[in-house]
Enzyme design. Structure first.
Site, short mmCIF file in Angstrom:
data_model
loop_
_atom_site.label_atom_id
_atom_site.label_comp_id
_atom_site.label_asym_id
_atom_site.label_seq_id
_atom_site.Cartn_x
_atom_site.Cartn_y
_atom_site.Cartn_z
CG ASP A 77 52.68 58.48 2.01
OD1 ASP A 77 53.92 58.50 1.93
OD2 ASP A 77 51.97 59.51 1.92
CG ASP A 78 48.79 55.21 3.90
OD1 ASP A 78 49.23 56.15 4.59
OD2 ASP A 78 47.81 55.32 3.15
CG HIS A 128 52.14 58.65 6.58
ND1 HIS A 128 52.04 59.93 6.07
CD2 HIS A 128 51.09 57.94 6.04
CE1 HIS A 128 50.99 59.99 5.26
NE2 HIS A 128 50.39 58.81 5.24
CG HIS A 226 49.51 55.34 -0.96
ND1 HIS A 226 49.33 56.28 -1.97
CD2 HIS A 226 49.15 55.96 0.20
CE1 HIS A 226 48.89 57.42 -1.43
NE2 HIS A 226 48.77 57.24 -0.13
#
Length: 268
Positions: A77-78, A128, A226
């Site tokens: 993620d991110d 996301h 992440h």
């Protein structure tokens, strides 16, 4: 007439809330921020639990695959984030392993070359959101409108770079409610949670990440990691993967993308 005024007011609020921050960022040479705050600061916003969401939306929400299949899906993620994404891609390539990257539209727009590198390596790309807001924030006047804007803008950016609109979606902080899931289902999205949390967002050493995932990963696990964060966050996931992946391969695990694990299309 009153209803019309309300709709106009909401539209203006959305424009100021969503578009203005984009223009502000355009003048800055820095990583687009996580608008809702870092994972470390905002986690546990009291969303509906993954179990409840799965019970209510069995065909459009998943937090794990088949527990009878010795498969694991690594998710990130991110990103894309120039500090971490390339490092993770190098480790995945080293072991010929595929993963799924849930990208932020603002960062994908800022670093299209990284997004293309993810795609060219064969990994899944999911959404996301654009700015990483807390989608269940009670301060938002229209949560569904917020979600729809975040999805649409991220789909635009991803499609421009890699040629498809992502169907897979992960909410920032894993925060969803029934109303938002109904909208995701109507749009044809697949919402993805996790059942193994690396806790890399807590900026822990790679050895701790490895220990956590050794205990949490089981057949069918979807693993939360992440490849991005705030500028002041240090993420050690690449080093952890360099230890963990060969261990799991030796134990007979197969690494798959989320779309392969769930047998769903990755594109809308």
């Amino acid at each position: 007439m009153k209803a019309l005024y309300v709709k106009i007011a909401v539209a203006v609020a959305l424009f100021v809330s969503f578009v203005v921050p984009m223009n502000v960022f355009a003048a800055q040479d820095e990583l687009p921020p996580l608008r809702g705050g870092s994972e470390e600061d905002v986690r546990d916003p009291d969303p509906v639990t993954f179990t409840q969401l799965k019970q209510s939306f069995p065909d459009s929400f998943y937090y794990m695959g088949d527990p009878n299949e010795k498969q694991v899906a690594l998710t990130f993620d991110d990103g894309p984030d120039p500090r971490h994404t390339s490092q993770i891609l190098e480790v995945l390539d080293k072991y010929d392993v595929l993963g799924t990257f849930f990208v932020l539209g603002a960062r994908a727009e800022a670093y299209p070359e990284l997004l293309q590198e993810i795609d060219e390596a064969g990994h899944d790309i999911g959404s996301h959101t654009f700015w990483h807001p807390n989608l269940t924030d009670d301060d938002e006047e229209d949560l569904v409108a917020r979600l729809d804007w975040e999805l649409t803008q991220t789909e635009r950016v991803v499609e421009e770079s890699v040629g498809y609109k992502p169907r897979l979606f992960r909410a920032p902080y894993g925060s969803l409610n029934i109303e938002l899931m109904e909208h995701l289902t109507e749009r044809g999205n697949i919402a993805v949670g996790w059942n193994a949390d690396s806790q890399d967002w807590q900026q822990i050493p790679s050895e701790e990440i490895v220990d956590i995932l050794r205990s949490e990963i089981s057949p069918g696990s979807i693993v939360l990691m992440h490849d991005g964060g705030n500028w002041d966050q240090t993420i050690t996931s690449a080093d952890a993967l360099d230890t963990l992946i060969p261990e799991l391969l030796a134990d007979g695990y197969e690494f798959v993308t989320v779309s392969d694990m769930l047998d769903v299309d990755r594109a809308l």
